[in-house]
Write an enzyme that holds these catalytic residues in place. Sequence first.
Site, PDB file in Angstrom:
ATOM      1  N   TRP A  99       0.872  -1.182  -0.174  1.00 42.58           N
ATOM      2  CA  TRP A  99       0.054  -0.005   0.017  1.00 42.58           C
ATOM      3  C   TRP A  99       0.948   1.142   0.150  1.00 42.58           C
ATOM      4  CZ3 TRP A  99      -4.203  -1.374  -1.953  1.00 42.58           C
ATOM      5  CH2 TRP A  99      -4.811  -2.794  -1.388  1.00 42.58           C
ATOM      6  N   ASP A 166      -1.250   6.572   6.554  1.00 44.33           N
ATOM      7  CA  ASP A 166      -2.413   5.974   6.408  1.00 44.33           C
ATOM      8  C   ASP A 166      -2.592   4.993   7.589  1.00 44.33           C
ATOM      9  OD1 ASP A 166      -3.893   3.837   5.397  1.00 44.33           O
ATOM     10  OD2 ASP A 166      -2.749   3.462   3.661  1.00 44.33           O
ATOM     11  N   LYS A 190     -11.562  -1.893   8.973  1.00 44.95           N
ATOM     12  CA  LYS A 190     -10.839  -2.918   9.707  1.00 44.95           C
ATOM     13  C   LYS A 190     -11.631  -2.471  11.042  1.00 44.95           C
ATOM     14  CE  LYS A 190      -7.821  -3.304   6.241  1.00 44.95           C
ATOM     15  NZ  LYS A 190      -7.820  -2.876   4.881  1.00 44.95           N
TER      16      LYS A 190
END
Length: 360
Positions: A99, A166, A190
């Site tokens: 990511w 992030d 999440k």
Amino acid sequence: MKKHNFNAGPCVLPKQAIESTIEAIRDFDNTGIGILEISHRTPGWERIMAETEQLWRDLLNIPENYAVLFLGGGASTQFYSLAANFLNKKGAYLETGVWAKKAIKEAKLYGEVSVVASSADKNYSYVPKGYTIPADADYFHITTNNTIYGTEIKTDIDSPVNLIADMSSDIMSRPVDISKYAMIYGGAQKNVGPAGVTFVIIRKDFLDTVQRQLPSMVKYSTHIGDEPKNNSMFNTPPVLPIFVMHETLKWVKEMGGVGEMNKINQKKADLLYGEIDRNKMFVGTAAKEDRSIMNVCFVMAEEYKDKEAAFMDFAKKAGMVGIKGHRSVGGFRASIYNACPTESVEALVECMKEFEKQNA
């Protein structure tokens, strides 16, 4: 048979959040109309928007000089949005996984990118240390938790330039010193809700610092209203995911807040890592000092590689769901986010012990 959900995202949610959402789909706010059908301009929904923002502020002690936004598009949309909004000359990045690498790729569309350090040399199994953040960078970007590789930055680092993080997969799992960041963002799927909404926490004086013209939807200041009920309402917000987020954050608050969640999460992680280290059939893949308390990655020990499929089948029959590791790492991954109950981790540990007893 009871199922134990270890999916990496979308993942396990608090049962009370699911139940209250089901009820809201039937009848929202005693209106006789379900939440999937109501206007986002009704007083009831405006209240939910304001309450959801306040829950974020209360749980993370977010200062007043930060805006809290709920946007669409996932964290991947933020990869290019943040660069469009803030990259004037150079963006600095820490490359700790897939990511982070994708965020780097998107940023290069808007200017120079400096990768200050990378752990790609060991398949992202550790978090780089001892790097220098360039003082002339517009910002420094980090990915605090790496779901695929099971590594995590567990402290709020000091940065000489604006720090952007992030936090898709570890937000609300520990207290965060918001004042150290210019921006925090992440996908909700999440710890804070289902897929479909992205949270953005941004220091207001960081806004509108580039000269380039931007589409309205990409410009963060577009989404900031004159009061909380108008934030994130430039267009129709993702109503259902935000409602689930609202209910999930209420649960976190009832559990004692992020400080208490961190204690519970650490206990779960210690329990599972303890078994991985004890059990002769399994080996952890992340450097011990960088092990994530959200995503626990492990493989079969070398002498038991031929037992991998057998353990996967054994675990499945015992009710374990979603423990197959990402294809780039292999092996197994147990995602033990906030809503993953301790009893599920205990069940996985017992499953590993029993498999060792039968096969080692």
